[in-house]
Enzyme design. Sequence first.
Site, mmCIF file in Angstrom:
data_model
loop_
_atom_site.group_PDB
_atom_site.id
_atom_site.type_symbol
_atom_site.label_atom_id
_atom_site.label_comp_id
_atom_site.label_asym_id
_atom_site.label_seq_id
_atom_site.Cartn_x
_atom_site.Cartn_y
_atom_site.Cartn_z
ATOM 1 N N HIS A 135 0.833 -1.209 0.000
ATOM 2 C CA HIS A 135 0.000 0.000 0.000
ATOM 3 C C HIS A 135 0.870 1.262 0.000
ATOM 4 O O HIS A 135 0.718 2.147 -0.850
ATOM 5 C CB HIS A 135 -0.911 -0.026 1.234
ATOM 6 C CG HIS A 135 -1.832 1.147 1.342
ATOM 7 N ND1 HIS A 135 -3.136 1.099 0.911
ATOM 8 C CD2 HIS A 135 -1.647 2.401 1.818
ATOM 9 C CE1 HIS A 135 -3.713 2.284 1.118
ATOM 10 N NE2 HIS A 135 -2.827 3.098 1.679
ATOM 11 N N GLU A 136 1.804 1.310 0.920
ATOM 12 C CA GLU A 136 2.657 2.505 1.016
ATOM 13 C C GLU A 136 3.567 2.620 -0.202
ATOM 14 O O GLU A 136 3.875 3.730 -0.642
ATOM 15 C CB GLU A 136 3.473 2.494 2.318
ATOM 16 C CG GLU A 136 2.629 2.518 3.611
ATOM 17 C CD GLU A 136 1.605 3.648 3.682
ATOM 18 O OE1 GLU A 136 1.859 4.732 3.129
ATOM 19 O OE2 GLU A 136 0.530 3.440 4.284
ATOM 20 N N HIS A 138 1.693 4.642 -2.703
ATOM 21 C CA HIS A 138 1.813 6.087 -2.449
ATOM 22 C C HIS A 138 3.211 6.579 -2.844
ATOM 23 O O HIS A 138 3.374 7.629 -3.462
ATOM 24 C CB HIS A 138 1.629 6.384 -0.954
ATOM 25 C CG HIS A 138 0.215 6.297 -0.469
ATOM 26 N ND1 HIS A 138 -0.802 7.054 -0.992
ATOM 27 C CD2 HIS A 138 -0.364 5.572 0.537
ATOM 28 C CE1 HIS A 138 -1.942 6.794 -0.344
ATOM 29 N NE2 HIS A 138 -1.702 5.885 0.587
ATOM 30 N N GLU A 189 -4.880 7.806 -2.801
ATOM 31 C CA GLU A 189 -5.389 6.533 -2.301
ATOM 32 C C GLU A 189 -5.711 5.588 -3.464
ATOM 33 O O GLU A 189 -5.635 4.371 -3.314
ATOM 34 C CB GLU A 189 -6.624 6.815 -1.432
ATOM 35 C CG GLU A 189 -6.896 5.824 -0.336
ATOM 36 C CD GLU A 189 -5.758 5.599 0.662
ATOM 37 O OE1 GLU A 189 -4.854 6.457 0.794
ATOM 38 O OE2 GLU A 189 -5.779 4.540 1.302
#
Length: 497
Positions: A262-263, A266, A292
Amino acid sequence: METINKFRALVKKIKAYVYVLQLCGWDSNTEAPRGSFPRRAEMLGEISKVLFQLQTEQSTQDVVNELYSKREELDPLLRREVEKAKKDLDKVIKIPEDEFVEYQKIIQLAQISWQDAKEKSDFEIFKPSLQQIFDYNKKFVGYFNTGMKPYDVMLDDYEEGMTMVEFDAFFNVLRNELVPFVKEVLKVKPERKDDFILAFYDKENQEKFCDYLIDVLAFDRDRGLMKKSVHPFTWNTSPEDVRFTTRYLENFVFSSIFAAIHELGHATYEQQIDPKWNDTLLNGGTSMGIHESQSRFYENTIGRSLEFWQVHYPKFQELFPEQTKDVSVEDFYKAVNKVEASFIRVEADELTYPMHIMVRYEIEKMLFNEEVKVEELPTLWNKMMVEYLGIEPKNDAEGVLQDVHWSSGLIGYFPTYVLGSAYAAQFYHTMKKELNIDEIISNNEIKKINLWLKEKIHQYGSSKSPRELLLEVTGEDFNPMYYVDYLKEKYTKLYLE
Ligand code: ZN
């Protein structure tokens, strides 16, 4: 124009102060020893004061106001910058100083009362703080005099161009299309091997696996790094320095894996922004929702696909041979996509997640619009959980008190989480027409996906609004049906066939 030069110099100077504060912020959240905090707060307080002065002094106001008054004549990109600067300036100078200081104190105290309330599972302890936070924000919105509805001002703060009209339409689609589908999926209780999820996985090997994922996702180590923290996050000053964290729970290995992916989503976004925006206000990702959309695309669409694990499960097995000895890649794939009605948002799976956000959006909207009283929240919360997920929280800690957001003054933030997933599905729909995504993942060539995203989305930083990006990349305005279709297709295969 001389004012433009002054504006450029001002932006760069402000960024230099922000740079220092950000670097210290990263340090505070990762390495800094506890004992350093009082001195650190004192020093950072001094720098913040200088920065605040620079941002609000008369000469700054003059430069911004002059350019704003001539915005029609400016180049469109400079105009976008000036409008952003004006919006930020107004937010700071229109709130009376004493009220601003008072609000900061309220937030500080609210953090404590929220933690206390959560620990004791007693909403009454947090209620007065929550009331004050909503009251102050309503008052502040009034000062901005935007001509918009008050809650729309809050929403626009996190997602440019989104108002209650758009969010209501979005959530209505989810309510009509997904609530019945989720209930159908939840009725199915397949016999699956998933007890291995909760086995013991040592931190050292989890870290090795996350480090391996950095290369799988083709993240540039020369301009970025990974550390650990209690709450995973991504941090950046410019595309040249992008960092992220994950966390290691030895009794829940999925936490570190999916937080890292997930990170990395980003972080990849930030790394791929064109450095030409560095000295402008158009640097960084364009909105919470678009950000997101990237993290959730990498985490859910790529990271929870069968193709992904067919390639990378052997590496995982190599690190954890005991825990995975009777677990096939299909078992593993099904386990990472397990659907369950659960109380806690941050632990929710991809399919039930939007239900958690709908509860928060509706409650927040009603509270801000004074259609419900603060004391009614726990009951309302529980009622909605029953309506959307068929489960009722036993106490406030696993209900209305679970999230930190409201106690930090973050109102209007929640909907961007699900909006991000919906944007991701719309981008994915377009990407599939141009790339053979399954094949790319199977060949371990995620770099090709990164490049597509760089060219279509990332490079632009915030020079384009979320809506412009959607329209230019996908050829249409926001359409939540791509998200509904994506979820129905994936979870029908996993649960209903
Ligand atoms: Zn995120």
